[in-house]
Design a protein around this motif. Structure first.
Motif, mmCIF file in Angstrom:
data_model
loop_
_atom_site.group_PDB
_atom_site.id
_atom_site.type_symbol
_atom_site.label_atom_id
_atom_site.label_comp_id
_atom_site.label_asym_id
_atom_site.label_seq_id
_atom_site.Cartn_x
_atom_site.Cartn_y
_atom_site.Cartn_z
ATOM 1 N N LYS A 153 6.594 6.195 -15.690
ATOM 2 C CA LYS A 153 6.740 5.283 -14.559
ATOM 3 C C LYS A 153 5.984 3.981 -14.843
ATOM 4 C CE LYS A 153 2.815 7.568 -12.288
ATOM 5 N NZ LYS A 153 2.346 8.337 -11.116
ATOM 6 N N ILE A 154 6.429 2.904 -14.190
ATOM 7 C CA ILE A 154 5.842 1.577 -14.397
ATOM 8 C C ILE A 154 5.530 0.960 -13.041
ATOM 9 C CG2 ILE A 154 6.180 -0.725 -15.368
ATOM 10 C CD1 ILE A 154 8.225 0.491 -17.299
ATOM 11 N N ASP A 155 4.292 0.550 -12.847
ATOM 12 C CA ASP A 155 3.869 -0.048 -11.578
ATOM 13 C C ASP A 155 3.858 -1.567 -11.696
ATOM 14 O OD1 ASP A 155 2.781 -0.733 -9.163
ATOM 15 O OD2 ASP A 155 0.770 0.031 -9.589
ATOM 16 N N LEU A 172 0.834 -1.199 0.000
ATOM 17 C CA LEU A 172 0.000 0.000 0.000
ATOM 18 C C LEU A 172 0.874 1.255 0.000
ATOM 19 C CD1 LEU A 172 -2.849 -1.027 2.487
ATOM 20 C CD2 LEU A 172 -2.824 -1.157 -0.017
ATOM 21 N N GLN A 173 1.969 1.210 0.725
ATOM 22 C CA GLN A 173 2.922 2.324 0.700
ATOM 23 C C GLN A 173 3.460 2.532 -0.710
ATOM 24 O OE1 GLN A 173 5.853 1.298 3.837
ATOM 25 N NE2 GLN A 173 5.544 3.377 4.587
ATOM 26 N N LEU A 174 3.798 1.427 -1.362
ATOM 27 C CA LEU A 174 4.340 1.513 -2.718
ATOM 28 C C LEU A 174 3.314 2.114 -3.675
ATOM 29 C CD1 LEU A 174 7.071 0.586 -3.993
ATOM 30 C CD2 LEU A 174 5.853 -1.439 -4.804
ATOM 31 N N MET A 175 2.045 1.731 -3.506
ATOM 32 C CA MET A 175 0.985 2.291 -4.340
ATOM 33 C C MET A 175 0.892 3.800 -4.163
ATOM 34 S SD MET A 175 -1.926 -0.638 -3.680
ATOM 35 C CE MET A 175 -3.246 0.343 -4.410
ATOM 36 N N GLN A 176 1.014 4.265 -2.924
ATOM 37 C CA GLN A 176 0.946 5.701 -2.657
ATOM 38 C C GLN A 176 2.131 6.429 -3.282
ATOM 39 O OE1 GLN A 176 -1.539 7.365 -1.310
ATOM 40 N NE2 GLN A 176 -0.474 9.332 -1.502
ATOM 41 N N MET A 177 3.322 5.842 -3.176
ATOM 42 C CA MET A 177 4.506 6.441 -3.775
ATOM 43 C C MET A 177 4.349 6.537 -5.287
ATOM 44 S SD MET A 177 7.408 4.451 -1.519
ATOM 45 C CE MET A 177 8.780 5.070 -2.466
ATOM 46 N N PHE A 178 3.780 5.499 -5.884
ATOM 47 C CA PHE A 178 3.585 5.507 -7.337
ATOM 48 C C PHE A 178 2.619 6.621 -7.740
ATOM 49 C CE2 PHE A 178 1.391 4.143 -11.210
ATOM 50 C CZ PHE A 178 2.471 3.891 -12.042
ATOM 51 N N ARG A 179 1.531 6.762 -6.991
ATOM 52 C CA ARG A 179 0.558 7.812 -7.314
ATOM 53 C C ARG A 179 1.176 9.201 -7.220
ATOM 54 N NH1 ARG A 179 -3.240 4.304 -4.555
ATOM 55 N NH2 ARG A 179 -2.733 5.313 -2.578
ATOM 56 N N GLU A 180 2.077 9.393 -6.284
ATOM 57 C CA GLU A 180 2.683 10.709 -6.078
ATOM 58 C C GLU A 180 3.841 10.990 -7.022
ATOM 59 O OE1 GLU A 180 3.709 10.609 -1.967
ATOM 60 O OE2 GLU A 180 1.634 10.851 -1.261
ATOM 61 N N ASP A 181 4.312 9.993 -7.735
ATOM 62 C CA ASP A 181 5.410 10.157 -8.688
ATOM 63 C C ASP A 181 4.873 10.871 -9.933
ATOM 64 O OD1 ASP A 181 7.490 9.862 -10.563
ATOM 65 O OD2 ASP A 181 8.091 7.928 -9.726
ATOM 66 N N THR A 182 5.469 12.012 -10.290
ATOM 67 C CA THR A 182 4.966 12.816 -11.409
ATOM 68 C C THR A 182 5.522 12.389 -12.764
ATOM 69 O OG1 THR A 182 6.723 14.443 -11.035
ATOM 70 C CG2 THR A 182 4.612 14.811 -9.909
ATOM 71 N N ARG A 183 6.434 11.442 -12.785
ATOM 72 C CA ARG A 183 7.000 10.995 -14.056
ATOM 73 C C ARG A 183 5.932 10.315 -14.912
ATOM 74 N NH1 ARG A 183 12.319 8.019 -11.650
ATOM 75 N NH2 ARG A 183 10.795 7.655 -9.976
ATOM 76 N N GLY A 203 4.179 -3.321 -8.694
ATOM 77 C CA GLY A 203 4.034 -3.691 -7.296
ATOM 78 C C GLY A 203 2.662 -4.200 -6.930
ATOM 79 N N VAL A 204 1.627 -3.475 -7.313
ATOM 80 C CA VAL A 204 0.276 -3.843 -6.913
ATOM 81 C C VAL A 204 -0.138 -5.171 -7.545
ATOM 82 C CG1 VAL A 204 -0.789 -2.513 -8.770
ATOM 83 C CG2 VAL A 204 -2.107 -3.023 -6.709
ATOM 84 N N GLY A 205 -0.771 -6.040 -6.754
ATOM 85 C CA GLY A 205 -1.074 -7.394 -7.205
ATOM 86 C C GLY A 205 -2.423 -7.548 -7.869
ATOM 87 N N VAL A 206 -2.695 -6.773 -8.903
ATOM 88 C CA VAL A 206 -3.926 -6.932 -9.665
ATOM 89 C C VAL A 206 -3.567 -7.114 -11.137
ATOM 90 C CG1 VAL A 206 -5.301 -5.577 -8.042
ATOM 91 C CG2 VAL A 206 -4.273 -4.447 -10.022
ATOM 92 N N TYR A 207 -4.428 -7.832 -11.844
ATOM 93 C CA TYR A 207 -4.196 -8.033 -13.268
ATOM 94 C C TYR A 207 -4.434 -6.731 -14.030
ATOM 95 C CZ TYR A 207 -4.859 -9.237 -18.111
ATOM 96 O OH TYR A 207 -4.755 -9.257 -19.477
ATOM 97 N N LYS A 208 -3.583 -6.453 -15.002
ATOM 98 C CA LYS A 208 -3.748 -5.299 -15.883
ATOM 99 C C LYS A 208 -3.557 -5.753 -17.323
ATOM 100 C CE LYS A 208 -1.926 -1.960 -12.514
ATOM 101 N NZ LYS A 208 -0.874 -0.933 -12.272
ATOM 102 N N ASN A 209 -4.316 -5.142 -18.229
ATOM 103 C CA ASN A 209 -4.150 -5.464 -19.640
ATOM 104 C C ASN A 209 -3.046 -4.601 -20.243
ATOM 105 O OD1 ASN A 209 -5.300 -2.926 -20.013
ATOM 106 N ND2 ASN A 209 -7.307 -3.735 -20.593
ATOM 107 N N ALA A 210 -2.867 -4.677 -21.549
ATOM 108 C CA ALA A 210 -1.782 -3.945 -22.216
ATOM 109 C C ALA A 210 -1.921 -2.443 -22.069
ATOM 110 C CB ALA A 210 -1.742 -4.329 -23.692
ATOM 111 N N GLU A 211 -3.138 -1.960 -21.812
ATOM 112 C CA GLU A 211 -3.364 -0.519 -21.633
ATOM 113 C C GLU A 211 -3.229 -0.099 -20.184
ATOM 114 O OE1 GLU A 211 -5.655 -2.486 -23.546
ATOM 115 O OE2 GLU A 211 -4.306 -1.908 -25.199
ATOM 116 N N GLY A 212 -2.852 -1.024 -19.311
ATOM 117 C CA GLY A 212 -2.681 -0.697 -17.906
ATOM 118 C C GLY A 212 -3.975 -0.641 -17.116
ATOM 119 N N GLN A 213 -5.037 -1.184 -17.668
ATOM 120 C CA GLN A 213 -6.333 -1.173 -17.000
ATOM 121 C C GLN A 213 -6.681 -2.572 -16.478
ATOM 122 O OE1 GLN A 213 -8.026 1.745 -16.576
ATOM 123 N NE2 GLN A 213 -6.249 2.673 -17.592
#
Length: 395
Positions: A28-30, A14-25, A32-42
């Motif tokens: 960036k590539i996530d 959860l900390q990592l998720m928050q850091m990712f959200r606050e990263d303005t780049r 860390g979070v353990g959910v399935y995502k498709n090629a569009e990141g959804q």
């Protein structure tokens, strides 16, 4: 009173998720979070789920409670999906739960209620919430060796040696497939040896199956747990629909208690229902209703299986692409294990400092133990990750 409440270490993911959200780049590539995502990141709503929701909206007439154990058709359908014909339906007690986590929690509660002296043995490493819940409940727990980071394979000799030191009545927590966080699974022969050990030592298996259909296929991914359930006197199984049906937020899971003696199912069923009542009374029904609609409708079932297979094959392709790219860049076979692993996760074998470097210098977010979510990648980001990993390992 509130000022006297204890402090708890924040969840690392959860900390990592928050850091990712606050990263303005923007690049960036996530991972860390353990959910399935498709090629569009959804994380998409599966086609069959959409169709079932539309149908449910048209025919549903009430939001009244269902039952302490959840809807019977959901329980029947999930028992069939997970166990197949390995055991008879009247050998299985079951209750719907709030997600797979709810099933895990209820299983630990049952163990504590029936055998407070039992130790729960879990793989090293395992999903972090396993250990967190055990400690919160005050259940004795120990780790058994599981993963050899150097080879990226299961340390099976170490695993069996550790389990041979367990006492009769202890519980062995196993991952049904797609081991989290390593992605390293037991072979069919190893599952048989585990069964032999459980029987010889009089141990109770508890199997957490959260990714059925994400590894080698729906039937293949259930082969190990079905062998266990059909071979030992009693088995606990916690199953989740979050990943393979994509109903994360609907909190859809099930806990099963399998017995070789049909006469034990009644007491087991009553105690599972009792635990539901104590913790949350009636389990959520919306996700369970959608799942049971899919599993009992030929057209919806076929479409769900087809989309799930697309997801599975897509992750295997990403695994192979990443392994090939890392082999090319590092000129070694160090990362070949990635292609052999199954499911959403693999551990890269990097140090915490190297993971920090990936995040700070490359905008790539991974868990500190080097676990990455393969489903967080796509064909365009695989080369980016491979190049960054090659750089941090000094190639």
């Amino acid at each position: 009173m509130f000022s006297d409440l204890p402090t708890h270490a924040p969840d690392k993911i959860l900390q990592l998720m928050q850091m990712f959200r606050e990263d303005t780049r923007t690049d960036k590539i996530d991972l860390g979070v353990g959910v399935y995502k498709n090629a569009e990141g959804q994380t998409p709503v599966m086609r069959a789920i959409k169709a079932a929701e539309k149908k449910l909206w048209e025919v549903e007439t009430t939001k009244s409670y269902v039952a302490l154990a959840g809807a019977p058709d959901y329980n029947d359908a999930m028992v069939k999906l997970v166990l197949g014909d390995a055991v008879a339906r009247d050998q299985v007690a079951s209750v719907a739960t709030p997600g797979g986590t709810g099933a895990v929690r209820q299983s630990f509660e049952l163990v504590k209620m029936v055998n407070p002296d039992a130790t729960v043995w879990y793989s090293n490493p395992t999903w972090g919430n396993h250990v967190s819940i055990l400690k919160y409940l005050g259940v004795a727990n120990k780790a058994y060796r599981y993963f050899d980071a150097a080879s990226g394979t299961v340390d099976f000799d170490g695993m069996i040696a550790d389990l041979n030191s367990a006492k009769p009545g202890d519980v062995v927590l196993l991952h049904g497939c797609c081991h989290n966080p390593t992605g390293a699974n037991l072979t069919a022969e190893q599952w048989q040896t585990v069964v032999d050990t459980l029987l010889a030592k009089e141990l109770l298996p508890m199997i957490d199956v959260a990714y059925q259909g994400f590894g080698d296929g729906l039937e293949e991914d259930a082969a190990g747990l079905r062998l266990v359930a059909s071979s030992v006197p009693e088995t606990l199984i916690a199953a989740s629909c979050s990943k393979n049906f994509g109903v994360y937020r609907e909190r859809t899971g099930i806990l099963m208690a399998v017995s070789a003696d049909k006469g034990k199912v009644g007491p087991a069923q009553a105690n599972l229902a009792y635990l539901n009542r104590q913790n949350y009374s009636f389990p959520p029904d919306h996700g369970a209703r959608l799942v049971s609609m899919i599993l009992t409708d030929d057209a919806l079932l076929a479409d769900w299986k087809a989309e799930l297979e697309e997801v599975r094959l897509g992750m295997l392709e990403l695994r192979q692409q990443l392994a090939d790219e890392l082999r090319r860049l590092t000129n070694t076979d160090r990362f070949d294990f990635i292609a052999r692993h199954r499911g959403m996760f693999s551990m890269l074998g990097l140090t915490e400092d190297q993971i920090v470097t990936l995040r700070e210098e490359h905008g790539i977010y991974a868990v500190s133990d080097s676990r990455i979510n393969i489903a967080g990648l796509n064909t365009k980001t695989v080369p980016i990750l491979a190049k960054a990993v090659a750089e941090v390992v000094g190639v």
